[in-house]
Scaffold this active site. Structure first.
Site, PDB file in Angstrom:
ATOM      1  CD  GLU A 193      38.809  39.203  37.877  1.00 23.82           C
ATOM      2  OE1 GLU A 193      37.684  38.575  37.480  1.00 23.82           O
ATOM      3  OE2 GLU A 193      39.902  40.211  38.170  1.00 23.82           O
ATOM      4  NE  ARG A 244      29.313  41.508  38.902  1.00 26.23           N
ATOM      5  CZ  ARG A 244      30.469  40.533  39.161  1.00 26.23           C
ATOM      6  NH1 ARG A 244      31.456  41.928  38.258  1.00 26.23           N
ATOM      7  NH2 ARG A 244      31.068  39.966  38.632  1.00 26.23           N
ATOM      8  NE  ARG A 296      35.442  39.456  43.338  1.00 28.66           N
ATOM      9  CZ  ARG A 296      34.852  40.089  41.741  1.00 28.66           C
ATOM     10  NH1 ARG A 296      35.627  39.414  41.661  1.00 28.66           N
ATOM     11  NH2 ARG A 296      33.544  40.518  40.938  1.00 28.66           N
ATOM     12  NE  ARG A 339      36.132  48.590  39.196  1.00 25.51           N
ATOM     13  CZ  ARG A 339      37.378  47.307  39.246  1.00 25.51           C
ATOM     14  NH1 ARG A 339      36.570  45.784  38.966  1.00 25.51           N
ATOM     15  NH2 ARG A 339      38.291  47.488  39.132  1.00 25.51           N
ATOM     16  CB  SER A 384      42.894  40.800  36.810  1.00 24.28           C
ATOM     17  OG  SER A 384      42.800  40.780  35.648  1.00 24.28           O
TER      18      SER A 384
END
Length: 426
Positions: free
Chosen positions: A349, A277, A391, A262, A352
């Site tokens: 998070e 991130r 994560r 990303r 999802s």
RNA sequence: GGAGAGGUGGCAGAGCUCGGUUUAAUGCGCUGGUCUUGAAAACCAGAGGCGGGGCAACCCGUCCGGGGGUUCGAAUCCCUCCCUCUCCGCCA
């Protein structure tokens, strides 16, 4: 993509639904395009019908050696006009399609209305938040101290937002990935897949990353239209693009362990430290192709499958429902799972899970044939992380730390760690 | 990387040389029917997607890998891109 028919029939309903998620649409703009398109089609088709009628007459006369110059002259004019109108029609159609492709999905009726993440209700909480008799440290601090993580050298190799794992830490990440795959395939009936990590424009469009979010993606500029996948949702969902499944096949459940890439454009200053991130991370992703009647039920089950991983690892978490204003582009309903991070003293998070309804299926043209029916219908597509591996590594490091800076490996992972129980400081 | 062959309806497969009764032949498969105790076989009939119009029975347009061009007219001719296969080279 939304149903064009619905947009034509009841644009006000669509507008109201999208307003809830803070995505206003200009109904008048759409209606003008759609009406122009229909008018052009009517005119073009009248001309083409004439062409089809007169064509054989020209052939007949030529064959008989008769003069056809009157027809040729006339058809020349018809052809000229058809070309002009066809060109305009293509433009209008492309504009309308583009317009439709940039409109997000409508939220499901059960989704709470809200503006931002502040308005996401907590559905349930699992596990006890651990109490430490010392100040818990952050994962980048602990991981680096134990020689497992190196952000400085990663920056040398690639830049900011990259990491290198060494030794126990690299192994722990591999162990987590394997544990997750074994859980989803063994306990929850998922079929393991190794898909391409590079896909074309069509595929990125099918799941909704394009045309609107190109700046979030890594593009291989020297190659043809190639993109690095931001999630395995993209290749897994598009596996059945342009195909018609049998009703009896449903649900189809795929999972894959892949790297994700990303660009994180627009996230400057957010989570600049640690593994939270990154430009590149690992994730185990689940994708379902579900019968439309059972997709919301399937969403609950899929969310449970993701939760199961955290339960087995004994990591505390909570589940929230994303409100209308916080949902992703293609989702009709989304649950986020947030794991407790003691170092940061908050939930973050880690998964999802979304039901996209027929939104992606319509874009990617994924259908099924109901038994005994000639007609095909769009399937519903769901995707969910099961889980984000990087994560989860963070969660293990921070939750399982000891006062002396050691990390106690969760029981469930020990078989995957060669029996290692504790990562001891040197 | 070099050379060659090819992409046609659910599948197989003609048509492309010489553009126009091809509304894409034919076979298989599929659906309905006749026959049969049932099935098979045989025979008859039917069948696609997308879009536009109509209350409707229907009518029209479009689809031969994608896109563009030539032409009154393109599956057929030209350009371009993508994909598949065969041979050679290279390679984890």
């Amino acid at each position: 993509m939304l149903d064009l028919k619905l947009m034509q029939k009841d644009p006000e309903l669509v507008r109201a639904a999208l307003e809830k998620r803070g995505s206003p649409i200009d109904v008048a703009e759409f209606t003008a395009m759609d009406e122009r398109r229909k008018a052009l089609i009517a005119e073009v088709e009248t001309l083409k019908a004439e062409k089809n009628r007169v064509g054989p007459e020209i052939a007949k006369r030529k064959k008989a050696g008769e003069d056809a110059s009157d027809l040729l002259e006339r058809m020349g004019l018809v052809a000229e006009r058809t070309r002009r109108l066809d060109a305009e029609l293509s433009e209008v159609e492309a504009a309308e399609k583009e317009w439709m492709m940039t409109v997000p999905n409508m939220p499901h009726a059960s989704v709470p209305v809200g503006k931002s993440e502040e308005d996401n209700p907590v559905v349930r909480v699992w596990g006890e938040v651990p109490k430490f008799d010392f100040q818990p440290r952050e994962h980048w601090d602990l991981g680096t101290a134990l020689g497992g993580l190196d952000f400085e050298r990663a920056a040398k190799l690639a830049g900011a937002r990259f990491a290198i794992s060494f030794g126990w830490c690299a192994r722990l990440e591999r162990a987590l990935a394997q544990f997750m795959l074994d859980t989803q395939t063994g306990l929850h009936g998922y079929t393991e897949v190794i898909p391409p990590y590079i896909v074309n424009r069509r595929t990125m469009t099918g799941t909704g990353q394009l045309p609107k979010f190109e700046e979030d993606l890594f593009k291989l500029t020297d190659e043809r239209d190639f993109f690095l996948i931001p999630t395995a949702e993209v290749p897994l969902t598009n596996i059945y693009a342009d195909e018609v499944l049998d009703e009896a096949q449903l649900p189809v459940k795929f999972c894959a362990f892949t790297p994700c890439f990303r660009s994180e454009a627009g996230s400057y200053g957010k989570d600049t430290k640690g593994l939270i991130r990154l430009h590149q991370f690992h994730k185990v992703e689940m994708v379902n192709f579900a019968h439309p009647d059972r997709s919301y039920e399937a969403l609950e089950v899929m969310t449970g499958a993701a939760e199961k991983v955290l339960q087995l690892l004994e990591l505390p978490y909570r589940v929230i429902t994303l409100c209308t204003g916080d949902m992703g582009f293609g989702a009709a309903k989304t649950y986020d799972i947030e794991v407790w991070l003691p170092g940061q003293d908050k939930y973050r998070e880690i998964s999802s899970c979304s039901n996209c309804g027929d939104f992606q299926a319509r874009r990617a043209n994924i259908r099924f044939q109901p038994a005994g029916s000639k007609k095909t219908e769009y399937v519903h597509t769901l995707n969910g992380s099961g889980l984000a591996v990087g994560r989860c590594l963070v969660a293990v490091i921070e939750n399982c730390q000891r006062a002396d800076g050691a990390i106690v490996i969760p029981q469930a992972l020990r078989p995957y760690m060669g029996g290692l129980e504790v990562v001891e400081p040197k």
